[in-house]
Design an enzyme around this catalytic site. Sequence first.
Site, mmCIF file in Angstrom:
data_model
loop_
_atom_site.group_PDB
_atom_site.id
_atom_site.type_symbol
_atom_site.label_atom_id
_atom_site.label_comp_id
_atom_site.label_asym_id
_atom_site.label_seq_id
_atom_site.Cartn_x
_atom_site.Cartn_y
_atom_site.Cartn_z
ATOM 1 C CD GLU A 21 70.732 60.356 44.022
ATOM 2 O OE1 GLU A 21 69.404 60.235 44.142
ATOM 3 O OE2 GLU A 21 71.382 61.038 44.470
ATOM 4 N N GLY A 31 75.457 64.161 48.098
ATOM 5 C CA GLY A 31 75.493 63.372 49.210
ATOM 6 C C GLY A 31 76.801 63.206 50.168
ATOM 7 C CG ASN A 73 65.549 64.852 44.717
ATOM 8 O OD1 ASN A 73 64.763 63.921 44.761
ATOM 9 N ND2 ASN A 73 66.535 64.504 43.771
ATOM 10 C CG HIS A 81 69.001 62.842 40.558
ATOM 11 N ND1 HIS A 81 69.875 62.376 41.042
ATOM 12 C CD2 HIS A 81 68.735 64.020 41.351
ATOM 13 C CE1 HIS A 81 70.375 62.726 42.234
ATOM 14 N NE2 HIS A 81 69.855 63.866 42.236
ATOM 15 C CB SER A 128 77.171 68.683 49.771
ATOM 16 O OG SER A 128 77.234 67.260 49.563
ATOM 17 C CE LYS A 152 69.098 63.207 46.467
ATOM 18 N NZ LYS A 152 70.635 63.017 46.268
ATOM 19 C CD GLU A 200 71.395 67.484 41.617
ATOM 20 O OE1 GLU A 200 71.017 68.155 42.595
ATOM 21 O OE2 GLU A 200 70.860 66.415 41.357
HETATM 22 P P1 13P Z 1 72.553 66.316 48.539
HETATM 23 O O1 13P Z 1 71.960 67.692 48.688
HETATM 24 O O2 13P Z 1 71.987 65.559 49.456
HETATM 25 O O3 13P Z 1 73.835 66.225 48.272
HETATM 26 O O4 13P Z 1 71.573 65.798 47.061
HETATM 27 C C1 13P Z 1 71.567 66.568 46.141
HETATM 28 C C2 13P Z 1 70.968 66.258 45.192
HETATM 29 O O5 13P Z 1 71.128 65.022 44.469
HETATM 30 C C3 13P Z 1 69.679 66.768 44.577
HETATM 31 O O6 13P Z 1 68.865 66.314 43.616
#
Ligand code: 13P
Length: 267
Positions: A106, A183, A10, A104, A220, A12, A177
Site C-alpha cells: 500500500e 484485503g 497490521n 508494504h 487475507s 493500517k 504479501e
Molecule cells: P489483509 O489481511 O486484510 O488481507 O491484509 C494483509 C496485509 O496487508 C497485512 O499487511
Amino acid sequence: MARTTWVLGNWKQNLLREPARNLAAAIAEGLSAARGEVQDERLRVGVAPTFLTLDTVAPYTGEAAIQLRLLAQDVAAQESGAFTGEVGPAMLREAGVRAAIIGHSERRAHFGDHDTLVAAKVHAALAGDLDVVLCVGETLAQRDEGEHEAVVISQLSAALGGIQDPAMRARVVVAYEPIWAIGTGRTATPEQASAMHGVIRSWLASAGLGADRSVLYGGSVKPNNAADLLAAGDIDGFLVGGASLDARSLLDIVSAAAAHAAANSGS
Ligand code: 13P
C-alpha cells in the site's frame, strides 16, 4: 534450530484512540492463553497501530518474549531533520517500538515507496536499532505473466542487497504479501505461498542473509485458513490485516501459530 514463528497485526489506517486501546487490551489479556504451551521466543506476536496511537497501545506491549510487541507501519528514511511529516527511528524506539514494517504494497502503490526509498528506510531502521519486517509481493498481472518470482527477487535484492553487517542482517524478517491477496478475501493457496517462500529463502541464503530467517505470509489470513497455510511447511507465520482488528480472530490465529511453533520445536 527451528525458525521463529510470528503473528503480526497490521492495523493500517484504522482505529481511533479508544478502540485501539480496547483492542490492544483484549489481545494482551488473551495472549497467554492463546500461546498455550509456547510461552517463549519460539512465537513472537505483535501489532502495528498508527503512529498516533503508538502511545495508546504501548502500555499493553513489552520487551519480554511472551508479551505483545509494538511495531510501526513505516519509518522515515532519515534519522532526523527537516523532513516534514516524517517519523524517525529514534522517535519510534522512544515510543517503545521494536520493529518497523517497511515496503508494504500500500505504501509502494499509494505513497511512492519505490525500491530505493524502501532500501533507505531499511538502512535507517536497522541503524536506529529497529528490527525490520520487509514486505514484498507481486501484482496479479505479474503473476499471470509468470514474473512473480523475478519481481519478488528484485524487491529483495533492492532492499536487502546492500546490508553488509551480519548483526543487521539478522534483524530482518521478510513478509511475502501477494498484492492480489490483500484485503480481497482471496488467499494464496498454501502451495503458492510455500513455493514463493522457498524462492525467498533461497535468495536469502544466496545473499548471505541466512537460510534460517523467518518468512511470513500476508494476504487475507483468517482463523480458518491459518493452520492450512502453516502446514504447507515453508511459512513461518503471518502479517495479518483485517483479521487483526478483532481480538478473537487475531488470538485464534496466534493459537494456530503456537501449535505450529510447538510442533516444529519438537515439544
Ligand atoms: P489483509 O489481511 O486484510 O488481507 O491484509 C494483509 C496485509 O496487508 C497485512 O499487511
